[in-house]
Design an enzyme around this catalytic site. Structure first.
Site, PDB file in Angstrom:
ATOM      1  N   SER A  98       0.671  -1.190  -0.107  1.00  0.00           N
ATOM      2  CA  SER A  98      -0.090   0.077  -0.129  1.00  0.00           C
ATOM      3  C   SER A  98       0.712   1.164   0.081  1.00  0.00           C
ATOM      4  O   SER A  98       1.708   1.452  -0.812  1.00  0.00           O
ATOM      5  CB  SER A  98      -1.000  -0.092   1.400  1.00  0.00           C
ATOM      6  OG  SER A  98      -1.838   0.970   1.325  1.00  0.00           O
ATOM      7  N   ASP A 220     -10.072  -4.759  -4.973  1.00  0.00           N
ATOM      8  CA  ASP A 220      -9.555  -3.976  -3.946  1.00  0.00           C
ATOM      9  C   ASP A 220     -10.533  -2.538  -3.548  1.00  0.00           C
ATOM     10  O   ASP A 220     -10.454  -1.869  -4.501  1.00  0.00           O
ATOM     11  CB  ASP A 220      -8.030  -3.629  -4.444  1.00  0.00           C
ATOM     12  CG  ASP A 220      -7.366  -2.846  -3.166  1.00  0.00           C
ATOM     13  OD1 ASP A 220      -7.944  -2.335  -2.451  1.00  0.00           O
ATOM     14  OD2 ASP A 220      -5.914  -3.111  -2.988  1.00  0.00           O
ATOM     15  N   HIS A 249      -7.698  -4.987   0.290  1.00  0.00           N
ATOM     16  CA  HIS A 249      -6.504  -4.215   0.119  1.00  0.00           C
ATOM     17  C   HIS A 249      -5.371  -4.999   0.827  1.00  0.00           C
ATOM     18  O   HIS A 249      -4.315  -4.278   0.896  1.00  0.00           O
ATOM     19  CB  HIS A 249      -6.738  -2.918   0.841  1.00  0.00           C
ATOM     20  CG  HIS A 249      -5.762  -1.855   0.568  1.00  0.00           C
ATOM     21  ND1 HIS A 249      -5.342  -1.833  -0.694  1.00  0.00           N
ATOM     22  CD2 HIS A 249      -5.086  -1.317   1.331  1.00  0.00           C
ATOM     23  CE1 HIS A 249      -4.419  -0.608  -0.600  1.00  0.00           C
ATOM     24  NE2 HIS A 249      -4.431  -0.576   0.473  1.00  0.00           N
TER      25      HIS A 249
END
Lengths: 273, 1066
Positions: A98, A220, A249
């Protein structure tokens, strides 16, 4: 252990000689290094593995959190560089999840010598939609999100965690994410989230010359699949995209069966020319 | 080979071609098998005023010594001598030696050169390959890239990288404008000028990035540093004291020194605190009378303020800066200079206009204004360049500076900036050691990291490793090393001195690209280039250091030994002498390392090697997070239950919390639940009580613990024949606990028509998983689990044990807080025998209620008109017989049974008007019933509770229907007429009422009474009819389809009296 190492809960495990190289695992928002628990056992045999917590994670000392420094991702990038500088392990394989993928990219621009490649898991250069860009969020949505965080962090966590992980409200992954998310001091979490969601790396993607492996869940909430394609097209160096049949995610947490083999493959092998 | 060679020759300019020819001749003369880059390098070196020689001289710090080049030549000839000769050609003809072919390495070098050449000349890019002629310089550069050449050069203590840089330098200067070329010619003067600058200037040169070198880590979060300082019990008090007394003089001095330099003279203070104070002091110092000559009489322009007043619009900024520029011109007039105080550089990388106050932090977008400002200021600086009368000072945090570097890659050079790291004041560490050998200039800028780190417990093991290279130099060598380094710096400066021009001139093609992309988009390659340069620079300095380390260890072994011993405790003066650029981890052959050493096997090379781990290590943790983090207010439990709608974890955790406060409120909840259930399923009071108890127990966390994973799930097994009761119980439970309806997955003959086999590609298990996934706070009913196949029962069992369900794809889902209600028809033997009639009747009722049916009223003296209904009656005994036979445990093959079931389902014969088919179906179903009657035994053990439903006695209901119908009839028709209700019709009404849960009076009022009234009107004339008959009609009519859900009774009753029949329904 030095102060930097201590502050970031830095751990270096695995092969001491790092024969096949050094892997730096960097976690994303709302988690800490424990997010890599499924991956680490597969790496320690061959690699030297560096684990650390981003400043602001629940496991770090909130006193260290500098609200100015961390209003931009560069603050985190500096932290990362500080760690790599301290460790002096030479170029590393950087696995960033991320926001950490973005942080790694920024850091690699100013110190490409420290990175041999970036493995970006669920990365996004920008979360906001733009005229010619689909990031998945509208400003109003983000404002709502921030408001929700401000007003009742706990309630927000219990709503956000299952969303981010992808359904399955009471799964271990959601619980785990809720736990780490809830460990963060609410004001810090808000600051971090604002920094992340308002970040825009599109301009500097072209400067990233380190090879990038872009891994992405097919579903996601935070990162639409098109984003990985966008990264692929705009990164300055070589890049490769793999969309995994996982959801959420935090696929390394929620579907390790799918994600870990893929991650390992991308760690072990380079992009063929 | 020969032909190939001629082709190659054509790609070279005559100069380069002649060099190649001579190299080949040289190789031939030495009778080498191949012509290698070494030959070419030697040839290049041999030309007395050749480019290589010049570059070497320039690159080498001791260039004044011509012997150095001689040494290089010797090294090359030795290297060439070492090359094994080819099998000496036996042929005697010495005059025409066969020309040794070009080696692969050389071929690669030629290719590289060609590529570089083409890249360098955009106008040639479109032309065919051969049209591009490789110039000598390019050839040289690519030869220098060759590892073998660079090795030889290193032997002669030349850095091929530095030499290459020098060559490239000369190439760029030759391309660039005459002015730049002139600058290049001026090399010596500038170089000597810079040589005066201390070595650490070199580190400045690279800005922030290099500062992070061995000295103190600039990237570190200042808060951490601060903490480190505050921590500092380890800091000698005395040192801390001196540090406290000492004001910022060090920094100020440093800044002033930079201002006095000819190049890189615009200091930007980089740090995270106290910057303003330092700047203020610097400016005060300048304006005071004791400033040094060039700085005397300078004026300070608060540039930042000027800019701040300008609108964010970039055109305005441009104008503003231009205005400023002209005013500067005016101010400069005589001897005075101007210092532009840029303030915090933040405005360059953040758009100031968008900060709307309370709003969320704006994305750090680099504004056009920032870019314009960078350009304009660069222009301004160039304008006043020659006089050296204009300076910039500014501040930036580490982050800002990094971003400046990223977003404005040219800024550092264009603005001639020098980053000055300012350490945290409070971390007074940096002043506690006397600066040994501080030569008064910037050397002192960076601090002695080793002691600092050592003292603050920075990894002690890392310490020697980190500083070894530097500390291993003895004083003499250190001096030499530093001299060389400064020479290198000089070169680097020189290169960059052409930059202002070159920023436009150097990469011509780059400029084109810039134009092409509209100026807005940055060309990615330009920063790359500077990065490469940085890298190069780093490498060259490293090489230099390494060289000196080696030399030192060779020449002064004694010192070497000593320093090793003494290092830990004391810092010998030379050791602490900073050379900030040094990146000591030895990287002797950077090129090689990068290209070869690091590349693991290719992705494609062996896919099979990528064995995905058989079983990923699972470390499922027991996480009581929701429980632990629960600090919910003590709202009353009633509210909580009400709020139980769906996924409010709060409510759930509240439920969990009950375990702790198990008390009166618990009883309240229980009561509510029980009452709710009992109300809905009034005939199963005992079962309702049992269910309520179990649910309460499970929800308070005291359920049977089958697994460690989940906490909130509950498994109920409802046994017994009362299908309706079970279903209603589940419905009521779901409504009461979660406020939503349950999800039902039926495995048996379910009246929903769902079957055990997959439905639209999804198995029943998928449906269960989906239901759980959709709402983890719900009731999931697995109807007729006893009729599910063993596989599914096994899976359900597994789910109970592990707390996770897996669907047909193997995806697992946590069962969450779902209450699973399993139903089965199984009944203990003793109950079954005693209630067999009841069971049979229920069976019948259910069957009859399920089919499409209507009611009609007819006169009783028209017998047998409706054959189908009679047939249906006749049918019953058979069925009963079958039913009873099931009790005896007829066992059939499971597969067969399922097959039958599937076939039946395919026929969809449930509602068929064909009675025989229906009959067949019943048989099939029954046989399944008995075959899968076995409920996996441990299933019953694993569930939290098995609740047995007693068989229902529908007699009372039946009686009440009769009664009610008679009452209605009497009320409508008056006396003198009677109604007879067929058994079949009655049964169906019973079934309908039972299933639908409507009250008989409501239905009678709604459906029966209107018909009766109509009939009464029609019958008025007809005296003869006194008995009416209420019977069922089946089949032929269109109303066979299932009625809308929940409506098990016909909405109207048809009238089938002569003449009025066609009127049909109301």
């Amino acid at each position: 252990m030095g102060i930097v190492e201590e502050a970031h809960n830095l751990r270096v495990i695995g092969r001491a000689d790092g024969e096949r190289g050094t892997i730096v695992l960097a976690h994303g928002f709302g988690t800490d290094q424990s997010v890599w628990k499924h991956l680490v056992p597969h790496l320690v045999e061959d690699y030297r593995v560096v684990l650390f917590d981003n400043m602001g994670a629940g496991t770090t000392n909130p006193d260290y959190f500098d609200f100015d420094r961390y209003t931009t991702l560069e603050g985190y990038a500096l932290d990362l560089l500080a760690i790599l500088e301290e460790l002096r392990l030479g170029p590393c394989i950087f696995v960033g999840h991320s926001v950490s993928a973005a942080i790694g990219a920024i850091a690699s621009i100013s110190r490409p010598d420290l990175f041999s490649k970036l493995v970006m898991l669920s990365a996004s250069p920008r979360y906001l939609n733009d005229v010619d860009y689909f990031g998945g969020f509208e400003q109003e949505e983000l404002d709502q999100l921030f408001d929700a965080m401000r007003s009742n962090y706990k309630a927000w966590v219990s709503g956000f965690a299952p969303l981010a992980v992808g359904g399955d409200l009471d799964s271990v992954a959601v619980q785990e994410f809720s736990r780490t998310l809830f460990n963060i001091r609410p004001d810090i979490a808000l600051c971090v989230a604002q920094t992340i969601f308002q970040s825009d790396l599109r301009e500097i993607l072209g400067l990233v010359m380190v090879p990038c492996h872009i891994l992405q869940s097919s579903k996601d909430l935070a990162v639409p699949v098109v984003v990985s394609e966008y990264l692929h097209r705009n990164l300055g160096g070589k890049s490769i995209v793999e969309v995994m049949p996982s959801e959420g995610h935090l696929p390394q947490l929620s579907s390790p069966d799918i994600v870990i083999p893929v991650l390992l493959r991308h760690i072990r092998y380079d992009i063929a020319v | 080979m020969r032909a190939e060679l001629s082709t190659i020759q054509q790609t070279l300019t005559p100069e380069a071609a002649s060099v190649l020819t001579r190299s080949i001749a040289e190789a031939a003369r030495r009778s080498h098998g191949q012509t290698t880059p070494l030959h070419v390098a030697a040839t290049l070196l041999a030309t007395p005023s050749g480019l290589l020689r010049q570059a070497c001289i320039r690159s080498h710090p001791q260039s004044s010594h011509p012997l150095q080049c001689r040494a290089l030549e010797l090294c090359f000839s030795v290297a060439l001598d070492r090359i094994p000769g080819s099998n000496p050609s036996p042929s005697g003809e010495s005059g025409a030696l066969p020309e040794p072919p070009i080696s692969n390495a050389l071929m690669a070098a030629l290719k590289r050169a060609q590529a570089n050449q083409r890249r360098g000349c955009p106008e040639l890019q479109q032309q065919p390959l051969l049209a591009v002629k490789v110039e000598l310089e390019q050839l040289l550069v690519s030869i220098l890239d060759d590892p073998s050449v660079s090795r030889v050069m290193r032997e002669a203590s030349f850095s091929s990288i530095a030499v290459k840089a020098a060559v490239e330098q000369s190439i760029s200067s030759s391309i660039s404008t005459p002015a730049a070329a002139a600058a290049a010619v001026n090399t010596p003067s500038i170089a000597s000028f810079v040589t005066a600058a201390p070595p650490s200037a070199a580190s400045r040169f690279l800005g922030l990035t290099n500062h992070a070198g061995p000295r103190h880590n600039l990237y570190i979060n200042p808060r951490i540093q601060q903490h480190q300082a505050n921590d500092g019990s380890c800091i000698p008090a005395a040192a801390a004291g001196t540090a406290g007394d000492q004001p910022r003089t060090e920094e100020v001095k440093r800044v002033l020194d930079i201002l006095l330099r000819p190049k890189k003279r615009n200091p930007i203070l980089v740090g995270d605190c106290n910057l303003d104070a330092v700047i203020k002091e610097v400016l005060q110092r300048i304006q005071s009378s004791d400033a040094q000559p060039p700085l005397r009489n300078t004026q300070v322009l608060p540039f930042a303020k000027e800019i701040a007043t300008a609108a964010p619009d970039h055109s305005q900024i441009t104008i503003k800066i231009r205005e400023l520029s002209s005013s500067i011109e005016f101010m400069i007039g005589g001897e005075s200079g101007v210092i532009l105080d840029l303030g915090d550089l933040k405005w360059l990388v953040e758009s100031p206009s968008v900060s709307t106050g309370s709003g969320p932090i704006q994305p750090p977008v680099v504004s056009e204004a920032g870019r314009a400002a960078v350009q304009e200021v660069g222009r301004l600086l160039r304008r006043f360049e020659e006089g050296c009368r204009v300076w910039l000072v500014g501040t930036a945090t580490c982050a800002t500076y990094l971003r400046c570097q990223v977003y404005h890659p040219t800024m550092e050079n264009d603005w001639d900036l020098q980053a000055v790291p300012i350490a945290q004041r409070s971390s007074s560490l940096f002043h506690m050691f006397p600066r040994v050998g501080s030569n008064g200039v910037v050397t002192s800028s960076v601090d002695n990291p080793a002691p600092v780190k050592g003292l603050t417990g920075m990894g002690a093991t890392a310490l020697p490793l980190r500083h070894q290279p530097r500390t291993n130099l003895c004083a003499v060598c250190m001096e030499n090393y530093e001299r060389e380094l400064s020479r290198l710096v000089a070169d680097e400066f020189l290169k960059h001195s052409t930059k202002p021009e070159a920023s436009q001139a150097l990469p011509q093609w780059l400029q084109l690209a810039k134009l092409g992309s509209g100026g807005g988009a940055k060309s990615p390659s330009s920063p790359l280039q500077s990065k490469e340069e940085e890298l190069l620079w780093k490498q060259s300095t490293e090489e230099l250091l390494k060289k000196w380390c080696e030399t030192c260890s060779r020449l002064h072994p004694r010192f070497h030994h000593q320093s090793h011993v003494g290092f830990g405790s004391s810092l010998s003066p030379p050791a602490s002498k900073p050379s900030s650029v040094v990146r000591p981890h030895p990287r002797c052959e950077p090129k090689l390392t990068l290209s070869r050493g690091l590349s693991p096997p290719r992705l494609e090379s062996s896919q099979d090697a990528v064995a995905p781990p058989g079983s990923p290590v699972r470390t499922d943790l027991v996480l009581g997070s929701s429980k632990a983090s629960d600090s919910s207010s003590d709202s009353s439990h009633k509210d909580r239950l009400k709020d139980f709608t769906g996924c409010t974890p709060d409510a759930f955790s509240g439920q969990q919390q009950r375990a702790k406060i198990a008390g009166i409120s618990d009883i309240d909840t229980f009561k509510r639940l029980f009452q709710g259930l009992a109300e809905k399923v009034s005939w199963q009071q005992e079962a309702a009580s049992a269910v309520a108890t179990v649910v309460m127990r499970c929800k308070s966390g005291n359920g049977k613990r089958r697994n460690v994973g989940s906490k909130g799930d509950a498994w109920l097994l409802l046994l017994g024949p009362d299908r309706v009761g079970k279903r209603k119980m589940a419905n009521a439970l779901s409504e009461l606990v979660f406020g939503t309806g349950p999800t039902t997955v039926s495995f048996g003959r379910g009246s929903d028509g769902e079957s055990n086999v997959s439905c639209r590609g999804r198995t029943s298990m998928d449906r269960i998983v989906e239901a759980v996934q959709r709402n983890p706070f719900s009731v999931v009913v697995l109807e007729d689990i006893d009729q599910a196949d063993m596989l599914l029962q096994g899976k359900v069992k597994q789910a109970m044990e592990r707390g996770r369900l897996s669907d047909s794809y193997g995806r697992e889902v946590n069962v969450g807080s779902v209450i699973f209600v399993l139903t089965a028809d199984w009944l203990p033997e003793e109950l079954k025998s005693s209630h067999s009639s009841l069971l049979r009747y229920e069976e019948k009722i259910l069957d009859s209620a399920c089919c499409g049916w209507e009611l009609e009223l007819s006169t009783a003296d028209m017998p047998g008109k409706r054959r189908p209904s009679r047939a249906c009656d006749d049918d019953r005994p058979t069925k009963l017989r079958k039913d009873s036979s099931t009790g005896t445990g007829l066992s059939l093959d499971l597969n067969l049974a399922v097959g039958t079931d599937a076939a039946e389902a395919a026929e969809g014969s449930r509602n068929s008007s064909d009675l025989t088919t229906e009959h067949e179906y019943d048989k099939g179903r029954l046989s399944i019933n008995c075959s899968t009657f076995s409920l996996a035994p441990d299933l019953a053990e694993l569930v939290d509770e098995a609740v047995t439903f007693k068989p229902v006695d529908l007699g009372p209901l039946r009686r009440s229907i009769l009664e009610s119908a008679s009452v209605k009839f009497a009320a409508v028709m008056g006396k003198g007429r009677a109604i007879r209700i067929d058994d079949d019709a009655l049964d169906r009404i019973v079934g309908g009422l039972w299933l639908g849960g409507a009250s008989i009076d409501d239905w009678a009022e709604r459906a029966l009474v209107p018909s009766l009234k109509q009939l009464r009107d029609n019958l008025r004339a007809d005296r003869g009819v006194v008995v009416l008959r209420l019977s069922t009609i089946k089949g032929n009519r269109a109303q066979q389809q299932r009625r809308s859900d929940g409506d098990w009774l016909p909405a109207a009753v048809a009238i089938a009296i002569d003449g009025s029949h066609d009127k049909g329904f109301l």
